[in-house]
Write a protein that holds these residues in place. Structure first.
Motif, PDB file in Angstrom:
ATOM      1  N   MET A   1       0.847  -1.171   0.000  1.00 55.83           N
ATOM      2  CA  MET A   1       0.000   0.000   0.000  1.00 55.83           C
ATOM      3  C   MET A   1       0.898   1.241   0.000  1.00 55.83           C
ATOM      4  N   SER A   2       0.620   2.171  -0.871  1.00 56.65           N
ATOM      5  CA  SER A   2       1.415   3.393  -0.983  1.00 56.65           C
ATOM      6  C   SER A   2       0.738   4.537  -0.231  1.00 56.65           C
ATOM      7  N   ASP A   3       1.507   5.601  -0.005  1.00 57.55           N
ATOM      8  CA  ASP A   3       0.929   6.785   0.622  1.00 57.55           C
ATOM      9  C   ASP A   3      -0.247   7.299  -0.203  1.00 57.55           C
ATOM     10  N   LYS A   4      -0.090   7.278  -1.518  1.00 57.52           N
ATOM     11  CA  LYS A   4      -1.170   7.763  -2.385  1.00 57.52           C
ATOM     12  C   LYS A   4      -2.435   6.937  -2.219  1.00 57.52           C
ATOM     13  N   SER A   5      -2.308   5.626  -2.135  1.00 60.82           N
ATOM     14  CA  SER A   5      -3.504   4.791  -1.982  1.00 60.82           C
ATOM     15  C   SER A   5      -4.156   5.014  -0.620  1.00 60.82           C
ATOM     16  N   ILE A   6      -3.337   5.270   0.404  1.00 61.05           N
ATOM     17  CA  ILE A   6      -3.898   5.578   1.721  1.00 61.05           C
ATOM     18  C   ILE A   6      -4.648   6.909   1.663  1.00 61.05           C
ATOM     19  N   LEU A   7      -4.032   7.911   1.025  1.00 65.14           N
ATOM     20  CA  LEU A   7      -4.687   9.214   0.896  1.00 65.14           C
ATOM     21  C   LEU A   7      -5.964   9.128   0.056  1.00 65.14           C
ATOM     22  N   ASP A   8      -5.956   8.298  -0.987  1.00 59.39           N
ATOM     23  CA  ASP A   8      -7.162   8.090  -1.796  1.00 59.39           C
ATOM     24  C   ASP A   8      -8.266   7.458  -0.956  1.00 59.39           C
ATOM     25  N   HIS A   9      -7.896   6.499  -0.116  1.00 62.97           N
ATOM     26  CA  HIS A   9      -8.873   5.846   0.760  1.00 62.97           C
ATOM     27  C   HIS A   9      -9.424   6.845   1.782  1.00 62.97           C
ATOM     28  N   ILE A  10      -8.552   7.678   2.330  1.00 62.99           N
ATOM     29  CA  ILE A  10      -8.996   8.714   3.269  1.00 62.99           C
ATOM     30  C   ILE A  10      -9.996   9.635   2.581  1.00 62.99           C
ATOM     31  N   SER A  11      -9.683  10.047   1.374  1.00 63.55           N
ATOM     32  CA  SER A  11     -10.569  10.939   0.622  1.00 63.55           C
ATOM     33  C   SER A  11     -11.943  10.298   0.393  1.00 63.55           C
ATOM     34  N   ALA A  12     -11.950   9.033   0.028  1.00 69.05           N
ATOM     35  CA  ALA A  12     -13.218   8.326  -0.198  1.00 69.05           C
ATOM     36  C   ALA A  12     -14.030   8.222   1.092  1.00 69.05           C
ATOM     37  N   LEU A  13     -13.351   7.952   2.209  1.00 64.04           N
ATOM     38  CA  LEU A  13     -14.039   7.869   3.492  1.00 64.04           C
ATOM     39  C   LEU A  13     -14.625   9.218   3.903  1.00 64.04           C
ATOM     40  N   VAL A  14     -13.856  10.283   3.695  1.00 62.26           N
ATOM     41  CA  VAL A  14     -14.341  11.626   4.027  1.00 62.26           C
ATOM     42  C   VAL A  14     -15.563  11.957   3.176  1.00 62.26           C
ATOM     43  N   ASP A  15     -15.515  11.634   1.892  1.00 61.70           N
ATOM     44  CA  ASP A  15     -16.666  11.876   1.014  1.00 61.70           C
ATOM     45  C   ASP A  15     -17.893  11.109   1.490  1.00 61.70           C
ATOM     46  N   GLU A  16     -17.706   9.834   1.828  1.00 61.21           N
ATOM     47  CA  GLU A  16     -18.832   9.027   2.300  1.00 61.21           C
ATOM     48  C   GLU A  16     -19.396   9.585   3.603  1.00 61.21           C
ATOM     49  N   GLU A  17     -18.507   9.959   4.517  1.00 63.80           N
ATOM     50  CA  GLU A  17     -18.962  10.516   5.797  1.00 63.80           C
ATOM     51  C   GLU A  17     -19.791  11.779   5.565  1.00 63.80           C
ATOM     52  N   GLN A  18     -19.311  12.644   4.672  1.00 69.03           N
ATOM     53  CA  GLN A  18     -20.036  13.881   4.392  1.00 69.03           C
ATOM     54  C   GLN A  18     -21.409  13.591   3.785  1.00 69.03           C
ATOM     55  N   GLN A  19     -21.469  12.630   2.879  1.00 69.12           N
ATOM     56  CA  GLN A  19     -22.747  12.263   2.272  1.00 69.12           C
ATOM     57  C   GLN A  19     -23.714  11.729   3.321  1.00 69.12           C
ATOM     58  N   LEU A  20     -23.205  10.913   4.224  1.00 69.88           N
ATOM     59  CA  LEU A  20     -24.063  10.365   5.277  1.00 69.88           C
ATOM     60  C   LEU A  20     -24.558  11.474   6.204  1.00 69.88           C
ATOM     61  N   ARG A  21     -23.694  12.390   6.547  1.00 67.94           N
ATOM     62  CA  ARG A  21     -24.095  13.494   7.433  1.00 67.94           C
ATOM     63  C   ARG A  21     -25.101  14.419   6.741  1.00 67.94           C
ATOM     64  N   ASP A  22     -24.894  14.678   5.463  1.00 65.92           N
ATOM     65  CA  ASP A  22     -25.789  15.568   4.726  1.00 65.92           C
ATOM     66  C   ASP A  22     -27.118  14.910   4.369  1.00 65.92           C
ATOM     67  N   GLY A  23     -27.096  13.596   4.164  1.00 66.92           N
ATOM     68  CA  GLY A  23     -28.285  12.906   3.675  1.00 66.92           C
ATOM     69  C   GLY A  23     -29.135  12.234   4.730  1.00 66.92           C
ATOM     70  N   ALA A  24     -28.774  12.372   5.980  1.00 63.57           N
ATOM     71  CA  ALA A  24     -29.531  11.709   7.044  1.00 63.57           C
ATOM     72  C   ALA A  24     -30.940  12.294   7.124  1.00 63.57           C
ATOM     73  N   THR A  25     -31.920  11.408   7.039  1.00 58.57           N
ATOM     74  CA  THR A  25     -33.307  11.860   7.114  1.00 58.57           C
ATOM     75  C   THR A  25     -33.830  11.838   8.537  1.00 58.57           C
ATOM     76  N   ALA A  26     -33.199  11.079   9.391  1.00 57.23           N
ATOM     77  CA  ALA A  26     -33.606  11.017  10.795  1.00 57.23           C
ATOM     78  C   ALA A  26     -32.345  11.091  11.657  1.00 57.23           C
ATOM     79  N   PRO A  27     -32.427  11.786  12.784  1.00 60.02           N
ATOM     80  CA  PRO A  27     -31.248  11.871  13.658  1.00 60.02           C
ATOM     81  C   PRO A  27     -30.741  10.482  14.050  1.00 60.02           C
ATOM     82  N   GLY A  28     -29.451  10.296  13.928  1.00 58.54           N
ATOM     83  CA  GLY A  28     -28.845   9.028  14.334  1.00 58.54           C
ATOM     84  C   GLY A  28     -29.008   7.894  13.349  1.00 58.54           C
ATOM     85  N   GLN A  29     -29.654   8.134  12.220  1.00 60.01           N
ATOM     86  CA  GLN A  29     -29.907   7.072  11.245  1.00 60.01           C
ATOM     87  C   GLN A  29     -28.612   6.423  10.759  1.00 60.01           C
TER      88      GLN A  29
END
Length: 77
Positions: A1-29
């Protein structure tokens, strides 16, 4: 695993987290998934720091290993 692949994975996780936070229809969902993502992000950043430190001191960065959640979370306190 390279630094770039780790950074790419971090970026994907951050994007997913943001989508989940923005798209939650019910608190805590999405709370459990968000918590899991936060743990994964902590592990990824820890791995990246390990790799950079090993490289800086002349060690092989590929010898860095993902540490368990409890170890990584213990650094915050």
């Amino acid at each position: 695993m390279s630094d770039k692949s780790i950074l790419d994975h971090i970026s994907a996780l951050v994007d997913e987290e943001q989508q989940l936070r923005d798209g939650a229809t019910a608190p805590g969902q999405n709370a459990e998934r968000i918590r899991h993502i936060e743990h994964q992000l902590d592990q990824c950043w820890d791995l990246l720091r390990q790799r950079r430190a090993k490289r800086e001191f002349g060690d092989d960065p590929s010898s860095a290993r993902v540490r368990d959640e409890k170890t990584v979370e213990g650094y915050e306190g």
